[in-house]
Design an enzyme around this catalytic site. Structure first.
Site, PDB file in Angstrom:
ATOM      1  CG  PHE A 199      79.108 -49.259 -17.484  1.00  0.00           C
ATOM      2  CD1 PHE A 199      79.151 -47.809 -17.689  1.00  0.00           C
ATOM      3  CD2 PHE A 199      77.858 -49.546 -17.178  1.00  0.00           C
ATOM      4  CE1 PHE A 199      78.119 -47.032 -17.488  1.00  0.00           C
ATOM      5  CE2 PHE A 199      76.671 -48.862 -16.932  1.00  0.00           C
ATOM      6  CZ  PHE A 199      76.821 -47.635 -16.996  1.00  0.00           C
ATOM      7  CG  HIS A 250      71.569 -49.961 -10.609  1.00  0.00           C
ATOM      8  ND1 HIS A 250      72.170 -49.151  -9.866  1.00  0.00           N
ATOM      9  CD2 HIS A 250      71.800 -49.750 -12.083  1.00  0.00           C
ATOM     10  CE1 HIS A 250      73.089 -48.597 -10.814  1.00  0.00           C
ATOM     11  NE2 HIS A 250      72.896 -49.050 -12.052  1.00  0.00           N
ATOM     12  CG  LEU A 265      69.887 -45.372 -12.651  1.00  0.00           C
ATOM     13  CD1 LEU A 265      70.077 -46.674 -11.749  1.00  0.00           C
ATOM     14  CD2 LEU A 265      69.542 -45.683 -14.178  1.00  0.00           C
ATOM     15  CD  GLU A 293      77.272 -50.604 -13.703  1.00  0.00           C
ATOM     16  OE1 GLU A 293      76.165 -51.202 -13.545  1.00  0.00           O
ATOM     17  OE2 GLU A 293      78.128 -51.279 -14.374  1.00  0.00           O
ATOM     18  NE  ARG A 307      73.923 -52.252 -13.734  1.00  0.00           N
ATOM     19  CZ  ARG A 307      73.261 -51.642 -14.564  1.00  0.00           C
ATOM     20  NH1 ARG A 307      72.107 -52.258 -15.070  1.00  0.00           N
ATOM     21  NH2 ARG A 307      73.491 -50.538 -15.055  1.00  0.00           N
ATOM     22  CG  HIS A 364      68.059 -50.991 -13.109  1.00  0.00           C
ATOM     23  ND1 HIS A 364      67.582 -49.806 -13.017  1.00  0.00           N
ATOM     24  CD2 HIS A 364      68.892 -51.262 -13.957  1.00  0.00           C
ATOM     25  CE1 HIS A 364      68.156 -49.032 -14.176  1.00  0.00           C
ATOM     26  NE2 HIS A 364      69.051 -50.137 -14.500  1.00  0.00           N
ATOM     27  NE  ARG A 369      70.317 -55.007 -18.218  1.00  0.00           N
ATOM     28  CZ  ARG A 369      70.660 -53.566 -17.991  1.00  0.00           C
ATOM     29  NH1 ARG A 369      71.564 -53.098 -18.596  1.00  0.00           N
ATOM     30  NH2 ARG A 369      70.029 -52.698 -17.541  1.00  0.00           N
TER      31      ARG A 369
END
Lengths: 248, 570
Positions: free
Chosen positions: B117, B233, B243, B246, B280, B348, B383
């Site tokens: 990720f 995002h 969405l 990711e 992001r 997001h 985040r």
């Protein structure tokens, strides 16, 4: 982008209050719809700019929260996934069939919530393993044996499609059975015996007439009809196995 | 007036809320929890989370590495003590979800699988295909049904915190079904209402994400923390903002511009070798820069770039990213097996929220918060993807347990005082339902959203933020003149929208005002007029307090333990 075209909607209106309530009525709205509008977009346009008294449920608008199920031209559908361009006009939008109507497009879901709880949709174990000893091992094949039945979003389209629900409103129904079956199939679970009384009981799988309508309308391809029939087979075998003991 | 009394009142039934509820009843054999939620819990927005939940799993990983990745991702605005606690408790929480039936994807030997990720230096994101939030939420909700001591008030909208002598002792809640207000009393209240993406026009967030819990706390004098940090995002579908996880990039997907370049590789956007697996904020900025440079595609909903998954092949896409395929086919008519997906940055997540400590406690006695509504903060200025689902679990449990401890040590509030407040709310609801005025809810909402996009987007500057602050002031004035049409008490969604709009206006103002005075660039707060990070002045959380004259802003130092803030370069 091309100009929106005007599309006629016939939307079910009902209120339990006031003098004009009665049985409900169909109200016509003309909505300017861009080519990529879904039925939910049109309902929101009505709510925002034509008639703020319309009540409907919705949230994620990506087909996963399960809120926006309604009858669209007579078929249960998620309105966030029903494209206006694919439907015959005028488009008739009503509340989900086989549920009492609370107001307009909003139906009473308490019976479903009770049915869901009745199948004990949680992992049941004789002895819980402490988290500090890590996960329960589960191979990809074991996961595959129940995965499809874990995809249910509780949208209740299957209840609106099920012909049995019309006469047997207490039938626990496709989604609840599929979820009960999902836990029975889960290699981590030991609760099948506890669910047997409900799944194979008076309001359980044996009410199903196998019309298969539930699987046809399921937006997540859960195939509740398959769950119902496999559960029928399992419970029949269990019953045959248990019967001599009972008689002994 | 109907009065209900439980030990703990929970507002919101998503991932954090359900985890808090289960923790509370498991830690204490008598405690009862009343869950007040404006929608059935399994509809909560946790359901839309796709890619996964982070926790150290493999032998190639360790807690310090997860902590460091998180801190670097946060542009060093996260509190290091909170992050240390978070990474330590994360694996146990995800294992607990496994024990509760979450169908985590597996390795051939039966162990839980992990995937790559953004911003994570090793694979540590647990996943259930690409429907992780859905499966976690349903596992939590179905598990919560085991406990008769978790009592639900489904489709009840909390309109006000009930406060006795500075301590919160319940909420006033509108029963949407009947239009009646109920006083829901308890000795502790936990807010788990999620974020506020709906203050923007283009967002992945569900319609319900209207900042309710933030506004409830804020209006009672509880500060909101780090509200200026709004995460875009990088990959949402144009038009709808749906969405595209990711995990698409975690599984190997690439981003291309209209010249066929993998622009994250061919141009320097600070992400180094991470390329598509950069954090992001950096990827969203990179895509916006590509658009400005004329290297994006033009579509009916503006510019976009391509997310290409074709080289992954149909088998892998169906196994690891089936929902992405379903969404792309349904909503943009693109099958990612054969064509690239059009994507663009989309609002997001709110890094900011109600100010809490690492137990979930807010400065108001008895009030706790967890999940996106809260800022502990482990997310700081940006985040990392897959930390938020885990955050819901770790801090949901912590808040649930802390609320039980608090409720065990104190007496009930003064019922007369609390019920009087709820009765005043009942009067306010009746007045609102019958309100006559010249302004429309939908029009004010639309103007607020447009203003937030123009002032508080990916790139910000003083002029645009000041214009947004002024516009929001004006919209708040116009809100006072809204008129409602639906006089019915039964399932009146117009009055709910009116209250949500009020909440959003308060939250939006907190975002814009805190943004306008942070004269640096950090994480998701990127200013063209102050392009660099300024640790000498701003290694600090912003704290905004409500006042009738407008937000009052202060600052608190970031908690540092073992890591020295460094330049954020990948």
């Amino acid at each position: 982008m091309s100009e929106p075209r005007i599309v006629k909607f016939e939307v079910f209106r009902y209120s339990p209050e006031g003098a004009e309530t009665g049985e409900g009525k169909w109200q016509t709205y003309e909505v300017p719809c861009p080519d990529d509008y879904v039925v939910l977009d049109a309902l929101n346009h009505i709510k925002d700019y034509i008639d703020p008294t319309l009540s409907h449920r919705w949230s994620c608008r990506m087909g996963v929260c399960g809120s926006c199920g309604m009858m669209v031209n007579g078929t249960p559908n998620l309105t966030c996934k029903s494209f206006v361009r694919d439907l015959e006009h005028p488009i008739r939008v009503g509340p989900l069939a086989n549920f009492p109507v609370v107001r307009d497009l909003v139906v009473e879901l308490e019976s479903f919530m009770d049915k869901l709880k009745s199948v004990k949709p949680w992992i049941i174990r004789k002895v819980e393993k402490d988290v500090k000893y890590g996960e329960y091992l589960q191979t990809p094949d074991e996961l595959d044996s129940y995965r499809q039945f874990s995809m249910c979003i509780n949208c209740c389209l299957c209840y609106a499609a099920c012909p049995v629900m019309i006469n047997e409103p207490d039938f626990i129904g496709p989604a609840a059975i599929a979820l009960g079956f999902r836990y029975n199939q889960d290699s981590r679970d030991e609760g099948e015996a506890e669910r047997y009384a409900v799944l194979a009981g008076e309001h359980g799988v044996w009410n199903c007439s196998y019309a298969n309508e539930c699987s046809e309308v399921c937006p997540k391809h859960v195939d509740p009809a398959a769950a119902v029939n496999r559960e029928k087979l399992v419970s029949a075998l269990q019953w045959l196995h248990i019967l001599p003991k009972k008689g002994a | 007036m109907k009065v209900i009394r439980h030990d703990i009142v929970l507002v919101g039934g998503g991932g954090a809320g359900l985890r808090a509820a289960i923790a509370a009843v498991e830690v204490s054999p008598e405690t009862t929890v009343c869950c007040v939620s404006k929608l059935y819990p399994m509809r909560s927005h946790t359901v839309s989370a796709e890619g996964g939940a982070a926790a150290v799993a493999g032998s190639d990983d360790n807690l310090d590495l997860h902590a460091y990745d998180t801190l670097k991702g946060s542009d060093f605005l996260a509190d290091q003590d909170a992050v240390e606690q978070f990474v330590q408790e994360a694996p146990g929480e995800l294992t607990q979800l496994e024990h509760w039936g979450c169908p985590w994807s597996r390795e051939p030997d039966g162990r839980v699988a992990v995937r790559a990720f953004g911003g994570m230096s090793v694979k540590r994101t647990w996943f259930a295909a690409d429907k992780t939030g859905f499966h976690m939420l349903h596992a939590l909700f179905q598990t919560s049904m085991k406990y008769d001591r978790i009592v639900r008030l489904d489709e009840f909208f909390a309109t006000k915190l009930l406060v006795d002598n500075g301590r919160v002792c319940g909420v006033a809640a509108l029963d949407i079904r009947t239009g009646e207000v109920t006083a829901v009393l308890g000795r502790a209240v936990i807010l788990c209402t999620g974020g506020a993406g709906q203050v923007f026009p283009f967002t992945t967030n569900a319609a319900v994400k209207t900042g309710d819990g933030m506004a409830l706390a804020y209006r009672e004098g509880v500060p909101l923390k780090d509200m200026e940090f709004v995460q875009y995002h990088p990959t949402g579908l144009p038009g709808t903002g749906i969405l595209i996880t990711e995990a698409s990039r975690g599984e190997g997907g690439h981003l291309y511009n209209n010249e066929g370049e993998r622009f994250l590789v061919t141009h320097d956007y600070g992400v180094g070798n991470k390329a598509e697996l950069g954090p992001r904020d950096m990827l969203s900025r990179a895509i916006m820069r590509e658009m400005e440079a004329g290297r994006a595609f033009d579509g009916s909903y503006g510019k976009y770039v391509h997310l290409d998954l074709r080289h992954l092949g149909e088998k892998k896409i169906d196994e690891k990213l089936p929902f992405v395929r379903e969404l792309a086919r349904n909503f943009v008519g693109v099958d990612p097996v054969h064509e690239p997906i059009p994507v663009r940055p989309v609002v997001h997540y709110m890094m900011g929220g109600v100010d809490t400590d690492i137990t979930g406690a807010t400065p108001m006695p008895g009030l706790y918060a967890a999940g996106e509504v809260a800022a502990v903060s482990i997310n700081g200025a940006n985040r990392l993807g897959s930390n938020s689902l885990t955050e819901c679990l770790v801090f949901g449990r912590r808040a649930g347990e802390a609320a039980v401890r608090f409720a065990g040590d104190c007496a009930d509030g003064d019922e007369r005082v609390l019920v009087d407040q709820a009765e005043a709310e009942h009067g306010r609801m009746d007045a609102l339902r019958n309100k006559v005025g010249g302004e429309q809810i939908a029009v004010i909402r639309r103007e607020m959203q447009a203003s937030m996009e123009s002032g508080c987007g990916v790139f910000r500057d003083q002029g645009s933020m000041d214009a947004t602050v002024a516009a929001l002031r004006q919209l708040k004035g116009r809100y006072a003149d809204i008129g409602l049409s639906d006089r019915s008490k039964v399932f009146n969604t117009e009055i709910v929208q009116a209250m949500e709009l009020r909440n959003m206006l308060d939250v939006a103002e907190a975002v814009a005002q805190t943004a306008a005075v942070r004269t640096e660039s950090r994480g998701a707060h990127t200013r063209t007029d102050y392009p660099t990070r300024d640790d000498s002045q701003f290694l600090k959380h912003s704290l905004v307090n409500f006042s009738p004259q407008g937000p009052e802003i202060g600052y608190r130092d970031v908690t540092l333990t073992r890591w020295t803030p460094e330049e954020r370069k990948y």
